[in-house]
Design a protein around this motif. Sequence first.
Motif, PDB file in Angstrom:
ATOM      1  N   PRO A   1     -36.292 135.476 -93.486  1.00 18.33           N
ATOM      2  CA  PRO A   1     -37.251 136.588 -93.459  1.00 18.33           C
ATOM      3  C   PRO A   1     -38.489 136.324 -92.614  1.00 18.33           C
ATOM      4  N   ASN A   2     -38.714 135.078 -92.184  1.00 20.34           N
ATOM      5  CA  ASN A   2     -39.850 134.780 -91.300  1.00 20.34           C
ATOM      6  C   ASN A   2     -39.625 135.279 -89.881  1.00 20.34           C
ATOM      7  N   ILE A   3     -38.396 135.707 -89.585  1.00 20.25           N
ATOM      8  CA  ILE A   3     -38.085 136.219 -88.242  1.00 20.25           C
ATOM      9  C   ILE A   3     -38.407 137.705 -88.183  1.00 20.25           C
ATOM     10  N   LYS A   4     -39.053 138.105 -87.118  1.00 21.09           N
ATOM     11  CA  LYS A   4     -39.310 139.527 -86.861  1.00 21.09           C
ATOM     12  C   LYS A   4     -38.658 139.893 -85.542  1.00 21.09           C
ATOM     13  N   PHE A   5     -37.718 140.829 -85.573  1.00 17.37           N
ATOM     14  CA  PHE A   5     -37.066 141.278 -84.342  1.00 17.37           C
ATOM     15  C   PHE A   5     -37.975 142.300 -83.663  1.00 17.37           C
ATOM     16  N   ILE A   6     -38.357 142.005 -82.441  1.00 16.71           N
ATOM     17  CA  ILE A   6     -39.365 142.826 -81.764  1.00 16.71           C
ATOM     18  C   ILE A   6     -38.901 143.217 -80.358  1.00 16.71           C
ATOM     19  N   LYS A   7     -39.247 144.435 -79.991  1.00 22.05           N
ATOM     20  CA  LYS A   7     -39.026 144.907 -78.629  1.00 22.05           C
ATOM     21  C   LYS A   7     -40.335 144.922 -77.860  1.00 22.05           C
ATOM     22  N   LYS A   8     -41.356 145.530 -78.465  1.00 20.43           N
ATOM     23  CA  LYS A   8     -42.678 145.615 -77.856  1.00 20.43           C
ATOM     24  C   LYS A   8     -43.735 145.184 -78.861  1.00 20.43           C
ATOM     25  N   ILE A   9     -44.863 144.735 -78.338  1.00 23.19           N
ATOM     26  CA  ILE A   9     -46.043 144.446 -79.143  1.00 23.19           C
ATOM     27  C   ILE A   9     -47.207 145.196 -78.514  1.00 23.19           C
ATOM     28  N   LYS A  10     -47.745 146.161 -79.249  1.00 17.39           N
ATOM     29  CA  LYS A  10     -48.882 146.960 -78.762  1.00 17.39           C
ATOM     30  C   LYS A  10     -48.592 147.566 -77.389  1.00 17.39           C
ATOM     31  N   GLY A  11     -47.376 148.075 -77.213  1.00 16.11           N
ATOM     32  CA  GLY A  11     -47.020 148.777 -75.991  1.00 16.11           C
ATOM     33  C   GLY A  11     -46.514 147.912 -74.861  1.00 16.11           C
ATOM     34  N   SER A  12     -46.525 146.591 -75.017  1.00 19.57           N
ATOM     35  CA  SER A  12     -46.048 145.685 -73.966  1.00 19.57           C
ATOM     36  C   SER A  12     -44.747 145.020 -74.404  1.00 19.57           C
ATOM     37  N   ASP A  13     -43.816 144.893 -73.464  1.00 20.23           N
ATOM     38  CA  ASP A  13     -42.535 144.260 -73.774  1.00 20.23           C
ATOM     39  C   ASP A  13     -42.727 142.787 -74.090  1.00 20.23           C
ATOM     40  N   ALA A  14     -42.012 142.327 -75.119  1.00 20.03           N
ATOM     41  CA  ALA A  14     -41.993 140.902 -75.417  1.00 20.03           C
ATOM     42  C   ALA A  14     -41.080 140.209 -74.402  1.00 20.03           C
ATOM     43  N   GLY A  15     -41.522 139.093 -73.876  1.00 15.55           N
ATOM     44  CA  GLY A  15     -40.763 138.358 -72.870  1.00 15.55           C
ATOM     45  C   GLY A  15     -41.673 137.396 -72.140  1.00 15.55           C
ATOM     46  N   TRP A  16     -41.135 136.681 -71.171  1.00 15.95           N
ATOM     47  CA  TRP A  16     -41.911 135.639 -70.500  1.00 15.95           C
ATOM     48  C   TRP A  16     -42.832 136.166 -69.410  1.00 15.95           C
ATOM     49  N   THR A  17     -42.639 137.395 -68.938  1.00 14.30           N
ATOM     50  CA  THR A  17     -43.325 137.849 -67.716  1.00 14.30           C
ATOM     51  C   THR A  17     -44.839 137.905 -67.856  1.00 14.30           C
ATOM     52  N   LEU A  18     -45.339 138.419 -68.973  1.00 16.10           N
ATOM     53  CA  LEU A  18     -46.790 138.501 -69.143  1.00 16.10           C
ATOM     54  C   LEU A  18     -47.399 137.108 -69.231  1.00 16.10           C
ATOM     55  N   GLY A  19     -46.783 136.223 -69.999  1.00 14.31           N
ATOM     56  CA  GLY A  19     -47.287 134.857 -70.090  1.00 14.31           C
ATOM     57  C   GLY A  19     -47.298 134.164 -68.736  1.00 14.31           C
ATOM     58  N   TYR A  20     -46.293 134.434 -67.926  1.00 14.91           N
ATOM     59  CA  TYR A  20     -46.201 133.867 -66.574  1.00 14.91           C
ATOM     60  C   TYR A  20     -47.376 134.327 -65.719  1.00 14.91           C
ATOM     61  N   MET A  21     -47.663 135.634 -65.740  1.00 12.73           N
ATOM     62  CA  MET A  21     -48.765 136.150 -64.939  1.00 12.73           C
ATOM     63  C   MET A  21     -50.116 135.658 -65.461  1.00 12.73           C
ATOM     64  N   LEU A  22     -50.268 135.620 -66.787  1.00 14.71           N
ATOM     65  CA  LEU A  22     -51.523 135.130 -67.368  1.00 14.71           C
ATOM     66  C   LEU A  22     -51.789 133.697 -66.930  1.00 14.71           C
ATOM     67  N   ASN A  23     -50.742 132.899 -66.849  1.00 15.07           N
ATOM     68  CA  ASN A  23     -50.897 131.506 -66.442  1.00 15.07           C
ATOM     69  C   ASN A  23     -51.272 131.396 -64.965  1.00 15.07           C
ATOM     70  N   LEU A  24     -50.589 132.145 -64.116  1.00 17.21           N
ATOM     71  CA  LEU A  24     -50.831 132.029 -62.671  1.00 17.21           C
ATOM     72  C   LEU A  24     -52.173 132.616 -62.255  1.00 17.21           C
TER      73      LEU A  24
END
Length: 497
Positions: A422-445
């Motif tokens: 039950p600690n797992i939450k299946f998510i598609k978006k968080i606050k209108g943004s897709d979950a995935g690596w792309t945002l973290g990648y851009m934030l880092n660069l």
Amino acid sequence: MSAQRDMKEKNPWHTPVTIIFSVIGVIAIVALVTVAVLQNRPLPQKYKYGIVLDAGSSHTALYIYEWPAEKDNNTGRVEQTLSCKVDGPGISSYASAPWKAGKSLTKCLEQARQKVPVKRHSETPLYLGATAGMRLLNLEDSSASTKVFQAVEEALQKFPFSFQGARILSGQEEGAFGWVTVNYLDDRLEQNLQTRGALDLGGASTQISFVSDNFDGSDSPDNAVAFRLYGNDYNLYTHSFLCYGKDQALRKTLAQQTKSGPGTILDPCFHPGYTETKNYSVLYDSPCVSDRKPQGAPATFNHTGKGNFSRCQEVVKRIFNFTECKYSQCSFNEVFQPRLQGPFGAFSAYYFVMNFLNLTDTSIPLEVVTERLSRYCATPWNQVKEQHPGVKLKYLAEYCFSGTYIVTLLTKGYNFTSENYPNIKFIKKIKGSDAGWTLGYMLNLTNMIPAEAPDSPPLPYAGYVSIVTVIALLLFVLFIFSLRPLWPRCSKHPQII
């Protein structure tokens, strides 16, 4: 009348000096409040933009992000404003015709050209990150991989954005940036809350990333990533399993069942009544299974479904190695994994498969999940097609396998139990943004997340204006009282007869 005139002449409030000082005081107070309000009022927001292309194994997607331009050091809140799914398969599928890989991106790039204001085009960074599909192609044919990237770069450079390059992400980067995205969007980093682990499932690889108090990197340094974000240090465990995305995992299970080269296989991971003729050379056309192709096999085999969840899970478990571990604890295939800790977010194929199966609610006991999967897999193929007429048959046929694979990967592979599932939450978006690596990648660069917590004003805007107004009024009252010696005494008022 003369007495009234004498009273006015003797009243100090009627002297020119007093009147002038009073007017100047009022004007000064009004000016102080006006300047404070005007200087600190919210201004119309201006934005900066960033574009990231996620070149996955099965498809490519383009994401546009925006953030307030006025923030110092670009520390404004980043939000997704557009997602565009590129038509066709992933760029790794165009190895034999690389120019098609570049052409496939044009439609979504045109949408980006329209979405981003013209005056921001030249300063908008454009990135392309390729994941497991291109990792596999690079392993299989590095020359073809290079040609695909050349075609992609030529296409991207034709657009007016600031192209920052196209590259293959390592599995560790993919997992780590997915973790950053999930926790950034959930405000867990800036507010120093307990972080959420990230579970990512693609077509060719799967990643698990989480912070564990029992992991300092000494047991498995290759799985350790250190971040300092908003003044806090995070020691992250992350691992990527190449060839264990759902598409390649299906190839591996079929390879297990066809290793003797039979003409027909009865597959418990497909619905009863399902039957399809498949080509051996196509099945084994992947570095994940190419070394297992049976010798002397016929050109094709008949793939027939039997629809049995328990037997399907036994077939799926054979593609994992659970028996060998040189560390204190492992996930599978001799890979170290610390004890699971905290909540987790499961996204990408995790969400899409479990959402189709109506199993995203993890408050449902794990035993009930397996019961529902068992009933679904046993449903006749014709009935499944009637219930889902709008779903492509290729995808529809694989949901029994995919659901079984996800449950097996989570419980047998990553060691989730009925207690912590039950600690797992299946998510598609968080606050209108897709979950995935792309945002973290851009934030880092773009260094959008500071290593240290940014300073903030001691008071919010509304509080600041309120205090200035109160102080101004207080000063005005004190000014009036400072003129008290000039106030007329009632006892000295002349009597009017």
